[in-house]
Design a protein around this motif. Structure first.
Motif, short mmCIF file in Angstrom:
data_model
loop_
_atom_site.label_atom_id
_atom_site.label_comp_id
_atom_site.label_asym_id
_atom_site.label_seq_id
_atom_site.Cartn_x
_atom_site.Cartn_y
_atom_site.Cartn_z
N PRO A 1 -33.86 10.40 17.42
CA PRO A 1 -32.70 9.71 17.99
C PRO A 1 -33.02 8.76 19.14
N THR A 2 -34.21 8.87 19.73
CA THR A 2 -34.55 8.02 20.87
C THR A 2 -35.26 6.72 20.46
N ALA A 3 -35.67 6.60 19.20
CA ALA A 3 -36.37 5.39 18.75
C ALA A 3 -35.40 4.22 18.70
N THR A 4 -35.75 3.14 19.33
CA THR A 4 -34.89 1.96 19.37
C THR A 4 -35.25 0.98 18.24
N PRO A 5 -34.28 0.18 17.80
CA PRO A 5 -34.55 -0.78 16.72
C PRO A 5 -35.64 -1.77 17.10
N SER A 6 -36.43 -2.16 16.10
CA SER A 6 -37.55 -3.08 16.34
C SER A 6 -37.10 -4.52 16.56
N GLY A 7 -35.85 -4.82 16.25
CA GLY A 7 -35.34 -6.19 16.45
C GLY A 7 -33.98 -6.34 15.79
N ASP A 8 -33.55 -7.60 15.62
CA ASP A 8 -32.24 -7.90 15.05
C ASP A 8 -32.28 -8.15 13.55
N GLY A 9 -33.49 -8.22 12.96
CA GLY A 9 -33.62 -8.52 11.55
C GLY A 9 -34.86 -7.87 10.97
N CYS A 10 -35.07 -8.06 9.68
CA CYS A 10 -36.22 -7.48 9.00
C CYS A 10 -37.51 -8.02 9.61
N CYS B 1 -38.93 5.65 13.58
CA CYS B 1 -39.56 4.76 14.56
C CYS B 1 -38.74 3.53 14.93
N GLY B 2 -37.63 3.29 14.25
CA GLY B 2 -36.77 2.16 14.57
C GLY B 2 -37.11 0.86 13.85
N HIS B 3 -38.11 0.86 13.00
CA HIS B 3 -38.48 -0.35 12.26
C HIS B 3 -37.28 -0.87 11.48
N ILE B 4 -37.01 -2.17 11.58
CA ILE B 4 -35.93 -2.79 10.82
C ILE B 4 -36.55 -3.51 9.63
N GLY B 5 -36.08 -3.14 8.44
CA GLY B 5 -36.53 -3.76 7.20
C GLY B 5 -35.32 -4.12 6.35
N CYS B 6 -35.56 -4.85 5.27
CA CYS B 6 -34.47 -5.25 4.40
C CYS B 6 -34.24 -4.19 3.31
N CYS B 7 -33.03 -4.20 2.75
CA CYS B 7 -32.63 -3.20 1.76
C CYS B 7 -33.31 -3.41 0.41
N ASP B 8 -33.14 -2.44 -0.48
CA ASP B 8 -33.76 -2.52 -1.79
C ASP B 8 -33.14 -3.57 -2.70
N LEU C 1 -28.14 7.53 16.89
CA LEU C 1 -29.43 6.95 17.27
C LEU C 1 -29.27 6.02 18.45
N ALA C 2 -30.37 5.76 19.15
CA ALA C 2 -30.37 4.82 20.27
C ALA C 2 -29.89 3.46 19.78
N GLY C 3 -29.10 2.80 20.59
CA GLY C 3 -28.52 1.51 20.22
C GLY C 3 -29.49 0.36 20.32
N PRO C 4 -29.08 -0.76 19.77
CA PRO C 4 -27.83 -0.98 19.03
C PRO C 4 -27.88 -0.33 17.65
N ASP C 5 -26.69 -0.09 17.07
CA ASP C 5 -26.64 0.58 15.78
C ASP C 5 -26.47 -0.38 14.60
N SER C 6 -26.46 -1.68 14.89
CA SER C 6 -26.40 -2.67 13.81
C SER C 6 -26.92 -4.02 14.33
#
Length: 119
Positions: free
Chosen positions: A11-20, A41-48, A91-96
């Motif tokens: 829950p403490t891992a923050t998003p890696s950025g605003d996009g994939c 780990c908060g990695h932001i990737g694109c969907c399937d 989870l740690a924000g932001p959530d989107s």
């Protein structure tokens, strides 16, 4: 199992950025339909459905099985190993991604015929 005790969700891992991360770094076509967040780990990737499918690729390569949505007003966890949805902790924000970011995105990099490239 209590959702705050699910192994593989931090829950403490923050998003890696605003996009994939991979699309923005120039890997693949450089755009996405929806975004997914690694719950470990908060990695932001694109969907399937996106051409690059970087969210699941990250999950498999890293051994981090839980993904969650990084879209506004979506609150779910998906385990790529079991194929099941879970309820999980906040989870740690932001959530989107930012509301100003279009879907698909990012702005200026989505082809006019983007629907033809979806999986």
């Amino acid at each position: 199992m209590a959702h705050d005790q699910i192994p593989g969700i931090d829950p403490t891992a923050t998003p890696s950025g605003d996009g994939c991360a991979e699309c923005l770094a120039g890997e693949g076509p450089g755009w996405w339909l929806h975004l997914r967040r690694c719950a470990a780990c908060g990695h932001i990737g694109c969907c399937d459905s996106s051409p690059g499918q970087h969210g699941t690729k990250h999950a498999r390569a890293s051994g981090h099985p839980f993904l969650t949505s990084f879209e506004p007003d979506e609150d779910w966890f998906w385990n790529i190993e079991t194929g099941e949805y879970y309820e999980g902790p906040q989870l740690a924000g932001p959530d989107s991604h930012p509301a100003s970011q279009p879907t698909p995105g990012p702005q200026g990099r989505v082809p006019a015929d983007w629907e033809a490239y979806l999986h």
